[in-house]
Scaffold this active site. Structure first.
Site, PDB file in Angstrom:
ATOM      1  CG  HIS A 149      21.798  47.580 -40.419  1.00 49.56           C
ATOM      2  ND1 HIS A 149      22.778  48.077 -39.625  1.00 49.56           N
ATOM      3  CD2 HIS A 149      21.616  48.497 -40.633  1.00 49.56           C
ATOM      4  CE1 HIS A 149      23.397  48.679 -39.675  1.00 49.56           C
ATOM      5  NE2 HIS A 149      23.118  49.824 -40.170  1.00 49.56           N
ATOM      6  CG  ASP A 226      18.229  45.607 -35.855  1.00 47.44           C
ATOM      7  OD1 ASP A 226      17.904  45.772 -35.528  1.00 47.44           O
ATOM      8  OD2 ASP A 226      18.883  45.135 -37.574  1.00 47.44           O
ATOM      9  CD  GLN A 229      15.709  52.059 -39.959  1.00 46.44           C
ATOM     10  OE1 GLN A 229      14.746  53.055 -39.718  1.00 46.44           O
ATOM     11  NE2 GLN A 229      16.693  52.342 -39.743  1.00 46.44           N
ATOM     12  CE  LYS A 252      19.670  53.187 -37.123  1.00 43.08           C
ATOM     13  NZ  LYS A 252      19.667  53.690 -37.966  1.00 43.08           N
ATOM     14  CB  CYS A 390      25.047  50.173 -43.230  1.00 39.07           C
ATOM     15  SG  CYS A 390      25.769  50.915 -42.744  1.00 39.07           S
TER      16      CYS A 390
HETATM   17  N1  PLP Z   1      19.444  47.328 -37.863  1.00 41.41           N
HETATM   18  C1  PLP Z   1      19.086  48.501 -38.139  1.00 41.41           C
HETATM   19  C2  PLP Z   1      17.891  48.119 -39.377  1.00 41.41           C
HETATM   20  C3  PLP Z   1      19.508  49.661 -38.651  1.00 41.41           C
HETATM   21  O1  PLP Z   1      19.247  49.890 -39.408  1.00 41.41           O
HETATM   22  C4  PLP Z   1      20.288  49.417 -37.899  1.00 41.41           C
HETATM   23  C5  PLP Z   1      21.087  51.600 -38.257  1.00 41.41           C
HETATM   24  O2  PLP Z   1      20.651  51.945 -39.042  1.00 41.41           O
HETATM   25  C6  PLP Z   1      21.424  49.246 -37.172  1.00 41.41           C
HETATM   26  C7  PLP Z   1      20.630  47.992 -36.936  1.00 41.41           C
HETATM   27  C8  PLP Z   1      22.417  50.042 -36.227  1.00 41.41           C
HETATM   28  O3  PLP Z   1      22.024  51.010 -35.490  1.00 41.41           O
HETATM   29  P1  PLP Z   1      22.856  51.743 -34.428  1.00 41.41           P
HETATM   30  O4  PLP Z   1      23.521  51.977 -35.367  1.00 41.41           O
HETATM   31  O5  PLP Z   1      22.558  52.539 -34.032  1.00 41.41           O
HETATM   32  O6  PLP Z   1      23.322  50.762 -33.336  1.00 41.41           O
END
Ligand code: PLP
Length: 428
Positions: A149, A226, A229, A252, A390
């Site tokens: 992401h 990370d 998800q 999430k 993203c």
């Molecule tokens: N990492 C992953 C794999 C994501 O899917 C997302 C958000 O869609 C993020 C990071 C960023 O999350 P946040 O916008 O809640 O900080």
């Protein structure tokens, strides 16, 4: 005919559902009653019952999480750690209880290894700007995967610009699986940080993070996972996988927006400089010098997001009540069913077919632009996402700029997948 990989399970319409593999043990899962816990799931949108398939963007919230927020503001709203009165004591106790719930949820050994932040994005920025700036220098290497992401790319690009470190990208195959032999070759004694998504937000791939962490450690690199998800789809044990950092966002995982978690191993966090500075993170201040607070306060400058942290604790209780193992089994089976069902839609191409995959279904339908497909679904109350999600480099790997994405959570059903497929078939 849609293959029913879940037979003989009924995933919708009765009180209890037995996953095929677990028929004879006690692991039943009551999707009907779970659905009743989520007020928004039972609304109509555009004259149709809402089918929420945008869980990768954010999950809906169970009533207990919503109630935890209003209870905080109605009954014990107070700042924490610094009050000398009853409400401050209650709020502080609940906030620290929430930290312990997160600690147990992630399998961390100590509560002070849990830092409350705004979300996964903020957590990654914190690590890049503190650990990174202290430990990474010119010519060092940062490894990312092709399926990250933007939140797990852009903070490392800044670190690279600030230090002269080099970013290297681990390739993936057509199914969306990391090429471990390539990764092995790319790891060197100059590798300082490996940052990997646990589950890809476009491909749904569940990465072999325990193996990848082990490989990175053998070269002396630290690893950030990370988990944005993964958090409400898989059980996580940060000690077992030996992650140095693990991050996720509350929203999430059935919690509120504006709260998230950075887990870090205590010896690593202790050596890191603080990030934001101000009240709460200090022990002593004079105009010449400031002595910083101990963990976790060192990384929680200013008044934290008290209500949302407490409500995240409720979300964790909620997931634990169902059982992360049951959630994972159910969603993996539903994902498999959805993949088989979607593959019967004319001209639909699935993006991401890894053998270890959960909850995320990305696809395109020739010749329709993804936003047209999403708008068509929306007319029937089906919420999905179209765009780059993203993660532009991931789509680029497949020669795409945009895709559709249906993402699942525990309250989704086989019947909803059938409606998704039927509606996709009707697009003109
Ligand atoms: N990492 C992953 C794999 C994501 O899917 C997302 C958000 O869609 C993020 C990071 C960023 O999350 P946040 O916008 O809640 O900080």
């Amino acid at each position: 005919m849609i293959m029913n990989s879940l037979t003989p399970i009924e995933l919708y319409g009765s009180d209890y559902y037995f996953l095929q593999n677990f028929k004879n043990d006690q692991r039943s899962i009551a999707i009907d009653s779970i659905r009743k816990d989520f007020p928004l799931i039972n609304k109509n949108i555009n004259g149709h019952p809402l089918i929420w398939l945008d869980n990768g963007a954010t999950t809906q919230k169970p009533r207990c999480v919503i109630d935890a927020l209003t209870t905080y503001y109605k009954e014990y709203n107070s700042n924490i750690h610094r009050g000398s009165h009853t409400l401050a004591d209650i709020a502080t106790k609940r906030y620290e209880e929430a930290r312990r719930k997160v600690q147990q949820f992630l399998g961390a050994s100590l509560p002070e290894e849990i830092i409350f932040v705004r979300g996964a994005t903020e957590a990654i920025n914190l690590v890049a700007e503190t650990y990174g700036m202290k430990n990474v220098s010119y010519g060092d290497e940062i490894l990312l995967t092709t399926m990250e992401h933007h939140s797990n790319i852009v903070p490392w690009q800044k670190l690279s610009e600030d230090t002269g470190a080099v970013i290297k990208v681990i390739p993936i195959n057509e199914q969306g699986e990391i090429l471990l032999e390539e990764y092995d070759k790319m790891l060197t004694t100059r590798t300082r940080i490996v940052a990997i998504t646990h589950v890809s937000n476009i491909l749904g791939t569940v990465n072999p993070i325990d193996q990848m962490i082990h490989m990175a450690h053998s070269k002396g690199a630290i690893v950030l996972i990370d988990g944005a998800q993964a958090a409400c789809h898989l059980s996580v044990d940060v000690q077992k996988i030996n992650a140095d950092f693990y991050v996720f966002s509350g929203h999430k995982a059935f919690g509120p927006t504006g709260i998230g978690v950075l887990y870090g191993k205590k010896p690593i966090l202790e050596k890191m400089p603080p990030w934001q500075r101000g009240g709460g993170m200090i022990k002593n201040v004079n105009f010449n010098k400031t002595e910083f607070n101990k963990l976790p306060e060192k990384f929680e400058a200013g008044t934290p997001n008290i209500a949302d942290a407490i409500a995240l604790g409720e979300a964790i209780d909620y997931m634990n009540k169902i059982g992360l193992d049951k959630i994972e089994s159910y969603e993996r089976a539903l994902t498999q069913y959805a993949m088989e069902s979607l593959s019967l839609v004319p001209r639909l191409r699935l993006i991401g077919t890894a053998s270890n995959k959960t909850s995320i279904l990305s696809f395109i339908i020739e010749p329709y632009p993804p936003d047209k497909v999403a708008n068509h679904l929306n007319k029937y109350g089906i919420a999905t996402r179209a765009g780059h999600h993203c993660a532009q480099p991931t789509l680029e790997r497949y020669g795409l700029k945009s895709s559709n994405r249906a993402s699942l959570a525990i309250y989704n059903t086989k019947k909803e997948i059938d409606l998704l497929v039927k509606t996709l078939c009707s697009i003109k």
